[in-house]
Design an enzyme around this catalytic site. Structure first.
Site, short mmCIF file in Angstrom:
data_model
loop_
_atom_site.label_atom_id
_atom_site.label_comp_id
_atom_site.label_asym_id
_atom_site.label_seq_id
_atom_site.Cartn_x
_atom_site.Cartn_y
_atom_site.Cartn_z
N GLY A 46 25.11 46.65 2.16
CA GLY A 46 25.93 47.76 2.28
C GLY A 46 27.19 46.82 3.22
O GLY A 46 27.09 45.90 3.70
N GLN A 51 34.99 46.31 7.86
CA GLN A 51 34.27 44.89 8.10
C GLN A 51 35.06 43.82 7.38
O GLN A 51 35.06 42.63 7.67
CB GLN A 51 32.70 44.95 7.47
CG GLN A 51 31.84 45.63 8.32
CD GLN A 51 30.57 45.62 7.75
OE1 GLN A 51 30.35 46.55 6.71
NE2 GLN A 51 29.83 44.53 8.16
N CYS A 92 23.59 43.57 10.17
CA CYS A 92 24.70 43.75 9.89
C CYS A 92 25.42 42.29 9.30
O CYS A 92 25.09 41.48 10.21
CB CYS A 92 25.59 44.38 10.97
SG CYS A 92 27.21 44.72 10.79
N LEU A 93 26.39 42.42 8.54
CA LEU A 93 26.92 41.32 7.80
C LEU A 93 28.15 40.91 9.00
O LEU A 93 28.28 39.56 9.01
CB LEU A 93 27.79 41.63 6.65
CG LEU A 93 26.58 41.78 5.38
CD1 LEU A 93 27.46 41.90 4.26
CD2 LEU A 93 25.85 40.50 5.05
N HIS A 134 24.44 53.77 9.21
CA HIS A 134 25.03 52.47 9.65
C HIS A 134 26.51 52.24 9.21
O HIS A 134 27.36 52.00 10.15
CB HIS A 134 24.11 51.28 9.33
CG HIS A 134 24.46 49.91 9.49
ND1 HIS A 134 23.78 48.97 10.47
CD2 HIS A 134 25.44 49.18 9.36
CE1 HIS A 134 24.24 47.88 10.78
NE2 HIS A 134 25.16 47.90 9.93
N GLU A 135 26.67 52.51 8.16
CA GLU A 135 28.02 52.06 7.80
C GLU A 135 29.02 53.14 8.02
O GLU A 135 30.22 52.92 8.14
CB GLU A 135 28.10 52.30 6.14
CG GLU A 135 27.13 51.15 5.07
CD GLU A 135 27.35 49.75 5.61
OE1 GLU A 135 28.46 49.58 6.12
OE2 GLU A 135 26.31 48.99 5.53
N HIS A 138 30.29 51.95 11.36
CA HIS A 138 31.59 51.08 11.04
C HIS A 138 32.75 51.90 11.00
O HIS A 138 33.67 51.38 11.47
CB HIS A 138 31.40 50.34 9.84
CG HIS A 138 30.59 49.09 10.11
ND1 HIS A 138 30.65 48.17 11.06
CD2 HIS A 138 29.16 48.53 9.63
CE1 HIS A 138 29.54 47.19 10.89
NE2 HIS A 138 28.59 47.48 10.31
ZN ZN Z 1 27.12 46.65 9.35
#
Ligand code: ZN
Length: 183
Positions: A46, A51, A92-93, A134-135, A138
Protein backbone atom coordinates in the site's frame (compact mmCIF):
# COMPACT_ATOMS: atom_id res chain seq x y z
CA UNK A 1 5.30 5.66 -15.61
CA UNK A 2 7.94 6.55 -13.08
CA UNK A 3 9.19 5.36 -9.72
CA UNK A 4 8.82 8.25 -7.28
CA UNK A 5 11.05 8.92 -4.26
CA UNK A 6 9.40 7.88 -0.98
CA UNK A 7 9.69 10.18 2.04
CA UNK A 8 11.26 8.56 5.10
CA UNK A 9 10.37 8.93 8.76
CA UNK A 10 10.83 11.38 10.47
CA UNK A 11 10.55 13.71 7.44
CA UNK A 12 8.22 16.53 8.55
CA UNK A 13 6.48 16.50 5.14
CA UNK A 14 4.90 13.19 6.21
CA UNK A 15 2.92 15.25 8.75
CA UNK A 16 1.07 17.24 6.06
CA UNK A 17 -2.73 16.84 6.03
CA UNK A 18 -3.86 15.74 2.56
CA UNK A 19 -6.48 17.78 0.67
CA UNK A 20 -9.42 16.15 -1.16
CA UNK A 21 -9.01 15.37 -4.87
CA UNK A 22 -11.27 17.75 -6.82
CA UNK A 23 -11.37 15.89 -10.09
CA UNK A 24 -9.98 12.58 -11.34
CA UNK A 25 -8.19 14.13 -14.33
CA UNK A 26 -5.21 13.09 -16.47
CA UNK A 27 -2.72 14.42 -13.92
CA UNK A 28 -4.26 12.31 -11.13
CA UNK A 29 -4.31 9.27 -13.41
CA UNK A 30 -0.57 9.70 -14.13
CA UNK A 31 0.09 10.01 -10.40
CA UNK A 32 -1.93 6.82 -9.79
CA UNK A 33 0.19 4.83 -12.30
CA UNK A 34 3.40 6.28 -10.87
CA UNK A 35 2.34 5.42 -7.32
CA UNK A 36 1.46 1.85 -8.34
CA UNK A 37 4.85 1.45 -10.01
CA UNK A 38 6.55 2.95 -6.95
CA UNK A 39 4.67 0.58 -4.61
CA UNK A 40 5.67 -2.48 -6.65
CA UNK A 41 9.28 -1.33 -7.03
CA UNK A 42 9.51 -1.01 -3.24
CA UNK A 43 7.73 -4.35 -2.64
CA UNK A 44 4.95 -2.65 -0.73
CA UNK A 45 1.27 -3.55 -0.42
CA UNK A 46 0.00 0.00 0.00
CA UNK A 47 1.08 3.58 -0.62
CA UNK A 48 -0.49 6.92 0.23
CA UNK A 49 0.17 10.01 -1.91
CA UNK A 50 1.57 11.72 1.22
CA UNK A 51 4.50 9.28 1.12
CA UNK A 52 5.56 10.55 -2.32
CA UNK A 53 5.18 14.17 -1.21
CA UNK A 54 1.83 14.72 -2.95
CA UNK A 55 -0.60 15.88 -0.32
CA UNK A 56 -3.92 14.78 -1.75
CA UNK A 57 -6.32 12.07 -0.57
CA UNK A 58 -5.18 9.19 -2.75
CA UNK A 59 -4.19 5.63 -1.80
CA UNK A 60 -3.09 2.67 -3.92
CA UNK A 61 -3.02 -0.89 -2.64
CA UNK A 62 -2.42 -4.45 -3.76
CA UNK A 63 -2.90 -7.15 -1.17
CA UNK A 64 -2.97 -10.00 -3.68
CA UNK A 65 -0.33 -12.68 -4.03
CA UNK A 66 -0.16 -12.47 -7.80
CA UNK A 67 -0.63 -8.81 -8.59
CA UNK A 68 -4.32 -8.59 -9.27
CA UNK A 69 -5.39 -5.20 -10.58
CA UNK A 70 -4.36 -2.84 -7.77
CA UNK A 71 -6.98 -1.02 -5.71
CA UNK A 72 -7.25 2.77 -5.83
CA UNK A 73 -9.02 4.84 -3.18
CA UNK A 74 -9.68 8.53 -3.82
CA UNK A 75 -11.07 10.80 -1.07
CA UNK A 76 -11.57 7.80 1.22
CA UNK A 77 -13.67 7.88 4.35
CA UNK A 78 -13.13 5.03 6.79
CA UNK A 79 -15.61 4.33 9.60
CA UNK A 80 -14.95 1.68 12.28
CA UNK A 81 -17.90 -0.72 12.59
CA UNK A 82 -16.77 -2.48 15.76
CA UNK A 83 -15.17 -1.33 18.99
CA UNK A 84 -13.06 -4.44 19.22
CA UNK A 85 -9.44 -3.83 18.25
CA UNK A 86 -7.02 -6.40 16.94
CA UNK A 87 -3.23 -6.27 16.95
CA UNK A 88 -1.41 -6.66 13.64
CA UNK A 89 2.31 -6.48 12.87
CA UNK A 90 2.65 -3.44 10.62
CA UNK A 91 5.45 -2.08 8.49
CA UNK A 92 5.69 0.99 6.27
CA UNK A 93 7.64 1.97 3.16
CA UNK A 94 8.43 5.29 4.91
CA UNK A 95 9.85 3.46 7.93
CA UNK A 96 12.00 0.78 6.26
CA UNK A 97 12.85 -2.38 8.21
CA UNK A 98 10.74 -1.45 11.24
CA UNK A 99 7.82 -3.70 12.17
CA UNK A 100 5.61 -3.61 15.23
CA UNK A 101 2.15 -4.46 16.47
CA UNK A 102 -0.57 -1.83 16.19
CA UNK A 103 -4.14 -2.32 17.43
CA UNK A 104 -6.95 -1.13 15.19
CA UNK A 105 -10.69 -1.81 14.84
CA UNK A 106 -11.05 -5.13 13.01
CA UNK A 107 -13.98 -4.14 10.80
CA UNK A 108 -14.49 -0.85 8.93
CA UNK A 109 -16.62 0.65 6.21
CA UNK A 110 -14.71 2.20 3.29
CA UNK A 111 -16.34 4.88 1.16
CA UNK A 112 -14.24 6.32 -1.65
CA UNK A 113 -13.94 6.83 -5.39
CA UNK A 114 -11.97 4.45 -7.60
CA UNK A 115 -9.55 5.34 -10.41
CA UNK A 116 -12.48 5.94 -12.78
CA UNK A 117 -14.24 8.22 -10.31
CA UNK A 118 -16.84 5.52 -9.51
CA UNK A 119 -18.12 5.17 -5.95
CA UNK A 120 -16.74 2.43 -3.69
CA UNK A 121 -18.72 1.45 -0.59
CA UNK A 122 -17.51 -1.72 1.07
CA UNK A 123 -17.04 -3.45 4.38
CA UNK A 124 -13.44 -4.44 5.09
CA UNK A 125 -12.00 -6.95 7.54
CA UNK A 126 -8.61 -8.59 7.99
CA UNK A 127 -5.61 -7.22 6.12
CA UNK A 128 -7.66 -4.79 4.02
CA UNK A 129 -9.09 -3.21 7.21
CA UNK A 130 -5.59 -2.88 8.68
CA UNK A 131 -4.06 -1.52 5.51
CA UNK A 132 -6.74 1.06 4.73
CA UNK A 133 -6.53 2.44 8.29
CA UNK A 134 -2.72 2.59 8.04
CA UNK A 135 -2.91 4.49 4.73
CA UNK A 136 -5.71 6.77 6.00
CA UNK A 137 -3.39 7.72 8.85
CA UNK A 138 -0.80 8.86 6.27
CA UNK A 139 -3.36 11.20 4.71
CA UNK A 140 -3.85 12.67 8.19
CA UNK A 141 -0.12 13.02 8.85
CA UNK A 142 0.01 10.03 11.20
CA UNK A 143 2.66 7.27 11.00
CA UNK A 144 2.25 3.83 12.60
CA UNK A 145 5.23 4.35 14.91
CA UNK A 146 3.24 7.18 16.55
CA UNK A 147 1.30 4.41 18.32
CA UNK A 148 4.48 2.92 19.80
CA UNK A 149 6.41 3.90 22.94
CA UNK A 150 8.91 6.79 22.92
CA UNK A 151 11.74 4.29 23.18
CA UNK A 152 10.51 2.36 20.16
CA UNK A 153 10.12 5.60 18.20
CA UNK A 154 13.73 6.53 18.92
CA UNK A 155 14.85 3.05 17.87
CA UNK A 156 12.80 3.35 14.66
CA UNK A 157 14.45 6.68 13.86
CA UNK A 158 17.92 5.15 14.33
CA UNK A 159 17.02 2.09 12.28
CA UNK A 160 15.72 4.19 9.36
CA UNK A 161 18.88 6.32 9.41
CA UNK A 162 20.98 3.16 9.24
CA UNK A 163 18.94 1.62 6.42
CA UNK A 164 19.09 4.83 4.35
CA UNK A 165 22.87 5.02 4.79
CA UNK A 166 23.29 1.42 3.60
CA UNK A 167 21.00 2.06 0.61
CA UNK A 168 22.95 5.17 -0.32
CA UNK A 169 26.23 3.25 -0.20
CA UNK A 170 24.75 0.47 -2.35
CA UNK A 171 23.50 2.90 -4.98
CA UNK A 172 26.89 4.64 -5.08
CA UNK A 173 28.62 1.31 -5.60
CA UNK A 174 26.14 0.37 -8.30
CA UNK A 175 26.77 3.70 -10.04
CA UNK A 176 30.54 3.13 -9.95
CA UNK A 177 30.48 -0.13 -11.90
CA UNK A 178 28.30 0.37 -14.96
CA UNK A 179 31.07 -0.46 -17.44
CA UNK A 180 32.06 -3.65 -15.67
CA UNK A 181 28.52 -5.00 -15.88
CA UNK A 182 28.27 -4.10 -19.57
CA UNK A 183 31.25 -6.22 -20.60
ZN1 ZN B 1 2.89 3.50 5.69
Amino acid sequence: MAVLPILSYPDPRLRTIAAPVKEVDAEIKTLISDMIETMYAADGIGLAASQVDRHIQLIVMDLSENRDPPMVFINPKVTPLVEEKQPYEEGCLSVPDVYDKVERPSKVRIEALDADGEAIDEIAEGLLAVCIQHEMDHLNGVIFVDYLSRLKQTRARDKVKKVLKIREKQSQQAAKQPEATNV
